[in-house]
Scaffold this active site. Structure first.
Site: not given
Length: 304
Positions: A88, A196
């Site tokens: 991430s 996300h």
């Protein structure tokens, strides 16, 4: 071959980076972060409070500062990677390790990312589902989603560890469905929004503009972007993947399979999370949360 992996926002905790700040090389990086960021992170990492540290606007710069401090310590010891990836927001650290970004640029970029994401309305959440395949979780997410209530697989962390991300009501429906089909464990993540997922779309234009305006160099070593799970040295591919990562799935399981071929893997930061995930696919990873393990690291001598 040495692979570096960099942890993301979910690894923040009060006390993080303590030994990194006690090392002169690591301390210099954290001090530089304090200078560049709108709010210093060193004392926040050391003492909290936790509710402030885990806020997206602080958590992302804090974890990147620790990651970059750890990277500087490895570089000072002559340990450099042959391939890199970051989980991430940790991907920004990986790009620094690959030579795409310098330290100052990485810190400024993560501050922008954190601000853009924190400024979005809090309309969603994330939940980890353990014990089911990503394909099964994807089916359940589609069933739980509703009109105006998107729900997607946000992260494939391991073959049986999937994180869904989306509207709060849809997440709640997914939790009920997961229990009914035999999920081993369902855990709500302590995050401020649905990262996300399509709910991050409001930050995408600003993020794309910031990324494309950032000076970058072609990588010295392959990078495995989250959005593709495939190694590349092509800078335009890396840039596009960094932008789409904001709303796209983190393909960490695919990434780990690429990295598993490395003789040595190092989790670069103050975390053991990625080392644990790598063990799940049969790969051994040294965690820099253990200073003694770092002292044993050496760059392999080239073959004669």
């Amino acid at each position: 071959m040495i692979g570096f992996v960099f942890p993301g926002q979910g690894t923040v905790r009060v006390g993080m980076g303590g030994w990194l700040r006690r090392d002169p090389v690591g301390a210099a990086v954290v001090a530089r972060a304090d200078e560049l960021l709108s709010e210093p992170v060193s004392q926040l990492c050391a003492r909290g409070p936790l509710d402030k540290l885990v806020d997206t606007s602080h958590a992302q710069p804090a974890v990147i500062a620790c990651n970059l401090a750890a990277l500087a310590i490895l570089r000072e010891r002559g340990v450099e990677p042959d391939i890199v990836a970051g989980h991430s927001v940790g991907e920004i650290s990986a790009l620094c390790a690959a030579g795409v970004l310098d330290v100052d640029t990485a810190l400024r970029l993560v501050a922008t990312r954190a601000r853009l994401m924190a400024d979005l309305p809090e309309t969603g959440g994330m939940t980890a589902v353990l014990g089911l395949t990503p394909q099964r979780v994807e089916e359940l997410a589609a069933e739980a989603a509703g009109p105006g209530e998107p729900l997607v697989v946000g992260l494939e962390n391991a073959p049986d560890h999937t994180v869904v991300s989306g509207a709060t009501a849809a997440v709640e429906r997914l939790v009920a469905l997961s229990g009914a089909v035999g999920a081993r464990k369902v855990v709500a993540l302590k995050v401020s929004n649905a990262f996300h997922s399509p709910l991050m779309a409001g930050a995408l234009d600003g993020w794309a503009e910031a990324v494309r305006a950032t000076p970058m160099r072609s990588p010295r070593v392959p990078v495995v972007p989250n959005a593709t799970g495939e190694p590349t040295t092509d800078l335009p591919t890396i840039v596009d993947a960094l932008i789409t990562q904001l709303t796209a799935r983190v393909r960490w399981t695919a990434t780990m399979r690429v990295l598993a071929d490395a003789e040595t893997l190092v989790e670069v930061g103050d975390s053991k999370v990625l080392a644990g995930l790598l063990r799940g696919v049969g790969a051994s990873c040294v965690s820099m949360a253990d200073p003694a393990a770092v002292r044993r690291l050496r760059r392999p001598e080239p073959a004669a």
